[in-house]
Design a protein around this motif. Structure first.
Motif: not given
Length: 93
Positions: A20-24
């Motif tokens: 999720a951090a990579v997507v954000d």
């Protein structure tokens, strides 16, 4: 502003929070470069047709965005450096 879509594969062994951090991170990068994110579609874990870096599956994400013509080159450069992203492809729609 041009319409683009980027399909990228994140390493599947990462925790859900890290994915999720990579997507954000890449959504924020588009906005930092003066663009806007239209949609982010998380396809989830899919098996590869062939092994990539000795892995058989990855986490697919499709992001549609609008940005200036110089933005895709910077996004591609950062994805190539990022060790969490296995593959990426940016296409102008």
């Amino acid at each position: 502003m041009n319409n683009y879509e980027v399909l990228y594969i994140i390493k599947n062994e990462l925790e859900d929070d890290a994915k999720a951090a990579v997507v954000d991170n890449y959504s924020a990068l588009v906005e930092k470069l003066g663009g806007s994110v239209d949609s982010v579609d998380k396809w989830g874990t899919k098996k590869f047709a062939y092994t990539i870096d000795f892995k058989n599956e990855g986490y697919y994400v499709l992001m549609n965005f609008k940005a200036e013509a110089s933005a895709p080159a910077e996004i591609e450069r950062r994805m190539n450096i990022d060790d969490k992203v296995m593959r990426q492809m940016i296409v102008r729609k």
